[in-house]
Design a protein around this motif. Structure first.
Motif, PDB file in Angstrom:
ATOM      1  N   ALA A 246       0.726  -1.309   0.102  1.00 36.55           N
ATOM      2  CA  ALA A 246      -0.093   0.153  -0.079  1.00 36.55           C
ATOM      3  C   ALA A 246       0.909   1.171   0.047  1.00 36.55           C
ATOM      4  CB  ALA A 246      -0.934   0.026   1.331  1.00 36.55           C
ATOM      5  N   LYS A 247       0.114   2.360  -0.440  1.00 36.80           N
ATOM      6  CA  LYS A 247       0.974   3.576  -0.311  1.00 36.80           C
ATOM      7  C   LYS A 247       1.205   3.776   1.076  1.00 36.80           C
ATOM      8  CE  LYS A 247      -0.865   5.858  -4.580  1.00 36.80           C
ATOM      9  NZ  LYS A 247      -1.579   6.946  -5.159  1.00 36.80           N
ATOM     10  N   LEU A 248       2.214   4.749   1.194  1.00 40.60           N
ATOM     11  CA  LEU A 248       2.577   5.275   2.686  1.00 40.60           C
ATOM     12  C   LEU A 248       1.306   6.296   2.860  1.00 40.60           C
ATOM     13  CD1 LEU A 248       6.479   5.638   2.590  1.00 40.60           C
ATOM     14  CD2 LEU A 248       4.855   4.142   3.511  1.00 40.60           C
ATOM     15  N   ILE A 249       0.935   6.309   4.107  1.00 41.67           N
ATOM     16  CA  ILE A 249      -0.178   7.343   4.199  1.00 41.67           C
ATOM     17  C   ILE A 249       0.103   8.799   3.922  1.00 41.67           C
ATOM     18  CG2 ILE A 249       0.393   7.664   6.650  1.00 41.67           C
ATOM     19  CD1 ILE A 249      -3.166   7.395   5.347  1.00 41.67           C
ATOM     20  N   THR A 250       1.642   8.977   4.095  1.00 38.52           N
ATOM     21  CA  THR A 250       1.912  10.437   3.699  1.00 38.52           C
ATOM     22  C   THR A 250       1.934  10.864   2.324  1.00 38.52           C
ATOM     23  OG1 THR A 250       4.400   9.315   3.819  1.00 38.52           O
ATOM     24  CG2 THR A 250       3.857  10.377   5.715  1.00 38.52           C
ATOM     25  N   GLU A 251       1.731   9.607   1.667  1.00 33.18           N
ATOM     26  CA  GLU A 251       1.539  10.009  -0.307  1.00 33.18           C
ATOM     27  C   GLU A 251       0.044  10.161  -0.438  1.00 33.18           C
ATOM     28  OE1 GLU A 251       3.230   6.676  -1.683  1.00 33.18           O
ATOM     29  OE2 GLU A 251       5.275   7.120  -1.120  1.00 33.18           O
ATOM     30  N   THR A 252      -0.776  10.318   0.636  1.00 35.13           N
ATOM     31  CA  THR A 252      -2.409  10.404   0.350  1.00 35.13           C
ATOM     32  C   THR A 252      -2.725  11.864   0.522  1.00 35.13           C
ATOM     33  OG1 THR A 252      -3.008   9.744   2.498  1.00 35.13           O
ATOM     34  CG2 THR A 252      -2.590   7.793   1.048  1.00 35.13           C
ATOM     35  N   VAL A 319      -3.441   2.484   4.906  1.00 33.01           N
ATOM     36  CA  VAL A 319      -3.897   1.877   3.428  1.00 33.01           C
ATOM     37  C   VAL A 319      -3.758   0.533   3.531  1.00 33.01           C
ATOM     38  CG1 VAL A 319      -4.085   2.330   1.329  1.00 33.01           C
ATOM     39  CG2 VAL A 319      -3.638   4.238   2.656  1.00 33.01           C
ATOM     40  N   ASN A 320      -4.777  -0.326   3.253  1.00 28.17           N
ATOM     41  CA  ASN A 320      -4.672  -1.922   3.131  1.00 28.17           C
ATOM     42  C   ASN A 320      -3.780  -2.196   1.807  1.00 28.17           C
ATOM     43  OD1 ASN A 320      -6.497  -2.176   5.238  1.00 28.17           O
ATOM     44  ND2 ASN A 320      -8.052  -2.608   4.062  1.00 28.17           N
ATOM     45  N   GLY A 321      -3.028  -3.255   1.862  1.00 25.42           N
ATOM     46  CA  GLY A 321      -2.239  -3.890   0.947  1.00 25.42           C
ATOM     47  C   GLY A 321      -3.304  -4.251  -0.300  1.00 25.42           C
ATOM     48  N   ASN A 322      -2.306  -4.051  -1.410  1.00 27.41           N
ATOM     49  CA  ASN A 322      -3.285  -4.716  -2.641  1.00 27.41           C
ATOM     50  C   ASN A 322      -3.252  -6.155  -2.941  1.00 27.41           C
ATOM     51  OD1 ASN A 322      -3.702  -2.125  -4.366  1.00 27.41           O
ATOM     52  ND2 ASN A 322      -1.536  -1.871  -3.312  1.00 27.41           N
ATOM     53  N   PRO A 323      -4.197  -6.681  -3.643  1.00 28.61           N
ATOM     54  CA  PRO A 323      -4.341  -8.079  -3.885  1.00 28.61           C
ATOM     55  C   PRO A 323      -3.020  -8.808  -4.563  1.00 28.61           C
ATOM     56  CG  PRO A 323      -6.222  -6.930  -4.569  1.00 28.61           C
ATOM     57  CD  PRO A 323      -5.213  -6.041  -4.373  1.00 28.61           C
ATOM     58  N   GLY A 324      -2.752 -10.073  -4.184  1.00 31.54           N
ATOM     59  CA  GLY A 324      -1.756 -10.768  -4.743  1.00 31.54           C
ATOM     60  C   GLY A 324      -2.139 -11.458  -6.253  1.00 31.54           C
ATOM     61  N   GLY A 325      -1.042 -11.847  -6.872  1.00 26.72           N
ATOM     62  CA  GLY A 325      -1.561 -11.994  -8.240  1.00 26.72           C
ATOM     63  C   GLY A 325      -1.994 -13.560  -8.645  1.00 26.72           C
ATOM     64  N   ASN A 326      -2.813 -13.480  -9.799  1.00 22.35           N
ATOM     65  CA  ASN A 326      -3.443 -14.710  -9.879  1.00 22.35           C
ATOM     66  C   ASN A 326      -2.357 -15.672 -10.652  1.00 22.35           C
ATOM     67  OD1 ASN A 326      -5.963 -13.855  -9.220  1.00 22.35           O
ATOM     68  ND2 ASN A 326      -6.556 -13.098 -11.383  1.00 22.35           N
ATOM     69  N   THR A 327      -2.657 -17.059 -10.814  1.00 20.22           N
ATOM     70  CA  THR A 327      -1.573 -17.988 -11.303  1.00 20.22           C
ATOM     71  C   THR A 327      -1.785 -17.864 -12.748  1.00 20.22           C
ATOM     72  OG1 THR A 327      -3.209 -19.841 -11.478  1.00 20.22           O
ATOM     73  CG2 THR A 327      -1.799 -19.372  -9.308  1.00 20.22           C
ATOM     74  N   GLY A 328      -2.774 -17.438 -13.422  1.00 20.43           N
ATOM     75  CA  GLY A 328      -2.960 -17.628 -14.780  1.00 20.43           C
ATOM     76  C   GLY A 328      -3.476 -18.911 -15.376  1.00 20.43           C
ATOM     77  N   ASP A 329      -3.693 -19.180 -16.695  1.00 18.15           N
ATOM     78  CA  ASP A 329      -4.369 -20.236 -17.160  1.00 18.15           C
ATOM     79  C   ASP A 329      -3.435 -21.108 -17.747  1.00 18.15           C
ATOM     80  OD1 ASP A 329      -6.726 -19.148 -16.166  1.00 18.15           O
ATOM     81  OD2 ASP A 329      -7.335 -18.151 -17.789  1.00 18.15           O
ATOM     82  N   LEU A 330      -3.857 -22.261 -17.790  1.00 14.23           N
ATOM     83  CA  LEU A 330      -2.861 -23.292 -18.432  1.00 14.23           C
ATOM     84  C   LEU A 330      -3.766 -24.140 -19.611  1.00 14.23           C
ATOM     85  CD1 LEU A 330      -0.144 -24.792 -18.953  1.00 14.23           C
ATOM     86  CD2 LEU A 330      -0.905 -26.205 -16.900  1.00 14.23           C
ATOM     87  N   VAL A 331      -3.269 -24.389 -20.773  1.00 13.84           N
ATOM     88  CA  VAL A 331      -4.129 -25.124 -21.759  1.00 13.84           C
ATOM     89  C   VAL A 331      -3.035 -26.099 -22.249  1.00 13.84           C
ATOM     90  CG1 VAL A 331      -5.186 -25.106 -23.850  1.00 13.84           C
ATOM     91  CG2 VAL A 331      -5.765 -23.545 -22.391  1.00 13.84           C
ATOM     92  N   ILE A 332      -3.275 -27.433 -22.117  1.00 11.95           N
ATOM     93  CA  ILE A 332      -2.357 -28.443 -22.697  1.00 11.95           C
ATOM     94  C   ILE A 332      -3.299 -29.399 -23.722  1.00 11.95           C
ATOM     95  CG2 ILE A 332      -1.039 -30.507 -21.994  1.00 11.95           C
ATOM     96  CD1 ILE A 332      -0.025 -29.158 -19.570  1.00 11.95           C
ATOM     97  N   ASP A 333      -2.830 -29.537 -24.644  1.00 17.09           N
ATOM     98  CA  ASP A 333      -3.559 -30.464 -25.980  1.00 17.09           C
ATOM     99  C   ASP A 333      -2.520 -31.265 -26.449  1.00 17.09           C
ATOM    100  OD1 ASP A 333      -5.023 -31.531 -27.564  1.00 17.09           O
ATOM    101  OD2 ASP A 333      -5.944 -30.016 -28.669  1.00 17.09           O
ATOM    102  N   GLY A 352      -0.109  -7.674  -0.890  1.00 19.53           N
ATOM    103  CA  GLY A 352       0.967  -6.638  -0.333  1.00 19.53           C
ATOM    104  C   GLY A 352       0.510  -6.295   1.125  1.00 19.53           C
ATOM    105  N   MET A 353       1.577  -5.608   1.806  1.00 23.01           N
ATOM    106  CA  MET A 353       1.602  -5.242   3.080  1.00 23.01           C
ATOM    107  C   MET A 353       0.801  -3.860   3.111  1.00 23.01           C
ATOM    108  SD  MET A 353       3.012  -7.735   4.726  1.00 23.01           S
ATOM    109  CE  MET A 353       3.464  -6.803   6.380  1.00 23.01           C
ATOM    110  N   GLY A 354       0.163  -3.620   4.076  1.00 30.36           N
ATOM    111  CA  GLY A 354      -0.641  -2.525   4.482  1.00 30.36           C
ATOM    112  C   GLY A 354       0.249  -1.333   4.995  1.00 30.36           C
ATOM    113  N   SER A 355       0.031  -0.179   4.811  1.00 27.51           N
ATOM    114  CA  SER A 355       1.023   0.791   5.361  1.00 27.51           C
ATOM    115  C   SER A 355       0.624   1.131   6.813  1.00 27.51           C
ATOM    116  CB  SER A 355       1.081   2.118   4.702  1.00 27.51           C
ATOM    117  OG  SER A 355      -0.510   2.575   4.501  1.00 27.51           O
ATOM    118  N   SER A 356       1.581   1.556   7.589  1.00 27.94           N
ATOM    119  CA  SER A 356       1.390   1.886   8.878  1.00 27.94           C
ATOM    120  C   SER A 356       0.305   3.066   9.173  1.00 27.94           C
ATOM    121  CB  SER A 356       2.607   2.124   9.691  1.00 27.94           C
ATOM    122  OG  SER A 356       3.491   1.045   9.562  1.00 27.94           O
TER     123      SER A 356
END
Length: 417
Positions: A246-252, A319-333, A352-356
Motif C-alpha cells: 500500500a501507499k504510505l499514508i504520507t502520500e495520500t 492503507v490496506n495492501g493490494n491483492p496478490g497476483g493470479n496464477t494464470g491459465d494453462l492449456v495442454i493439448d 501486499g503489505m498494508g501501510s502503518s
C-alpha cells in the motif's frame, strides 16, 4: 495370334480400370492372365508418367520435402523429379550444386533456411540429351524452437514450429505474457540430477520471489502447449506475484489535510478569577477609616482552575495492501503423451503489505488558572492537558490471488500452494 494377344491385353486393361476382374493363381491360364495384367499395369503407369511429364517440369511432377534429422535444428532437403528426366541440374540460392542422373537430390540443411531452387531438366542420351525445361521453386525448411538457458518474454509469443526442444535446465519465464507452443513434436531433455528441480526444463509465469511492480502483472496471461507428440518430463510453475504494498499514508490527500491541523489541539479556556469582598463593618466607619478598611478586603471566592485542553484528532488509518497476483491459465493439448509427463505447481500470490497508521494529534494545553486578586485568595491550578488523539490503525495485508483455469487432455501431477 498377335492380334488375339493385343485383344486380351485391351480386355484385361479395361477389366483392371473398372475393377471387375480378380486374378487367381490356380492354373496356367490364370498365371498367363496375371502376367498380361502386369504388362497392362506397367504400360498404363508409363503412359501416366509420360502424360504427367511431357518434357515440362511442373509443381505437380516435382516435389521438395524436408525430412527430420536426429540433430535438433537439422533437416534433410529432398528434391525428386520424374524418372523420364535424363539429367537434372540443381541450383540453390544462385549456386549451381551439380547435375544428377539420379531421380532425386538431397542435402542437409539448418532449420528455417530459405531456398530459391532452380531445376533444369535434360533428356536422356538416347533421346539426344537436349534441354527440356526448367522450373523455379521457393521453399523454406521446417522451423524448430531450441531453448538452452533462460528466455524471458517481453511480449506475447507464439512458437508455431515443427519441433520444439527444451534442454535440461532451460526455462521460459513469461512475465505475465501469453505463451503458446504449437508444435508437431515437443522434446524435453531429461535432467542428469535426480530430484533437482532446478535442473529440469521449466516454464514459469514469474520467478518465485517476484513482487508486483505494476497492476498488469496481477492477471498473467495463458500458457498453451499444443503438440501431436511429446517426449520427456516438463515442469510448469504457475506463480502469482506478491501484490504491491500500500501507499504510505504520507502520500495520500488525507495526509495533506491532516498536516494542516495545528500540532496541538485547542488550549483549554482559563479558569474564573477570584473575587474579593469588603467587610460589612467598613460601611459603618467614618470616611477616612472606611477607605482604610476597604483596603483590608477579604477573598469572597477563590479563582478557578484552568479548563482541560481539547482532545487531539485521531491519527489516520493505514492503507490496506493490494491483492496478490493470479496464477494464470494453462492449456495442454497433446495427442500422443505416452512418453511425456507434466508436473504443474501453482502458487497464488500473497497480498501486499498494508501501510502503518499515523500518531494522533497532541492534546491541547490546559487552560490558564483564574487570577488571584491581590493574592488574597487561594491560587488556582493550570488546567490539565487534553488527551492525545488515538494512533491510526495499521492497514491489513491484501488478499491472496486466485488460481487460474487448467484445461488439459492429459494426466497432470498438480500441486497447489
Amino acid at each position: 495370334m498377335k492380334s488375339s494377344l493385343l485383344h486380351k491385353i485391351l480386355v484385361l486393361g479395361l477389366c483392371l480400370s473398372v475393377g471387375a476382374c480378380a486374378f487367381k493363381k490356380e492354373d496356367a491360364e490364370d498365371k498367363q492372365r496375371q502376367e498380361l495384367a502386369d504388362v497392362v499395369t506397367q504400360q498404363l503407369d508409363e503412359k501416366k508418367e509420360k502424360i504427367a511429364f511431357e518434357g515440362t517440369l511442373t509443381k505437380e511432377n516435382v516435389s521438395v520435402r524436408f525430412d527430420e534429422n536426429e540433430t535438433p535444428g537439422s533437416y534433410n532437403m529432398v528434391i525428386e523429379w520424374p524418372d523420364a528426366v535424363g539429367m537434372m541440374e540443381v541450383t540453390l540460392n544462385g549456386r549451381v550444386i551439380g547435375s544428377f542422373k539420379e531421380k532425386s537430390f538431397s542435402i542437409s540443411t539448418p532449420h528455417s533456411q530459405k531456398y530459391q531452387i532452380v531445376l533444369r531438366a535434360y533428356a536422356t542420351l538416347q533421346e539426344g540429351g537436349g534441354f527440356l525445361s526448367s522450373i523455379g521453386i521457393e521453399k523454406e525448411a521446417h522451423k524448430d524452437f531450441i531453448l538452452d538457458g533462460i528466455y524471458n518474454l517481453s511480449k506475447a509469443e507464439l512458437f508455431k514450429v515443427n519441433r520444439a526442444y527444451l534442454r535440461k535446465g532451460s526455462k521460459i519465464v513469461t512475465n505475465g505474457h501469453n505463451l503458446e507452443i504449437n508444435t508437431n513434436k515437443l522434446y524435453v531433455e531429461a535432467s542428469d540430477l535426480i530430484g533437482n528441480e532446478y535442473d529440469r526444463a521449466q516454464i514459469a509465469t514469474f520467478p518465485f520471489d517476484r513482487k508486483s511492480i505494476n497492476p498488469n502483472e496481477l492477471s498473467p496471461g495463458r500458457i498453451s502447449i499444443i503438440a501431436n507428440q511429446a517426449f520427456g518430463d516438463l515442469m510448469i510453475s504457475m506463480i502469482g506475484v506478491t501484490g504491491y504494498d500500500a501507499k504510505l499514508i504520507t502520500e495520500t490527500p488525507a495526509w495533506k489535510r491532516f498536516m494542516q491541523l495545528p500540532s496541538k489541539a485547542t488550549k483549554g479556556s482559563s479558569g474564573a478569577d477570584g473575587i474579593l469582598t469588603v467587610p460589612p463593618e467598613c460601611e459603618q466607619l467614618p470616611f477616612n477609616a472606611k477607605e482604610v478598611c476597604k483596603k483590608l478586603s477579604v477573598c469572597l471566592e477563590n479563582p478557578k482552575d484552568g479548563n482541560p485542553g481539547a482532545q487531539g484528532a485521531n491519527g489516520l488509518n493505514g492503507v490496506n495492501g493490494n491483492p496478490g497476483g493470479n496464477t494464470g491459465d494453462l492449456v495442454i493439448d497433446i495427442k500422443n503423451d505416452s512418453e511425456f509427463n507434466a508436473s504443474v505447481y501453482r502458487k497464488a500470490g500473497l497480498g501486499g503489505m498494508g501501510s502503518s497508521g499515523t500518531p494522533g494529534q497532541l492534546g491541547g494545553d490546559g487552560g490558564d488558572p483564574g487570577k488571584n486578586p491581590e493574592n488574597r485568595c487561594k491560587n488556582a491550578a493550570q488546567g490539565p492537558r487534553g488527551a492525545d488523539g488515538a494512533h491510526g490503525k495499521d492497514g491489513t495485508r491484501g488478499p491472496r490471488g486466485a488460481y487460474g483455469q487448467i484445461t488439459t487432455n492429459i494426466k497432470l501431477d498438480k500441486t497447489d500452494n
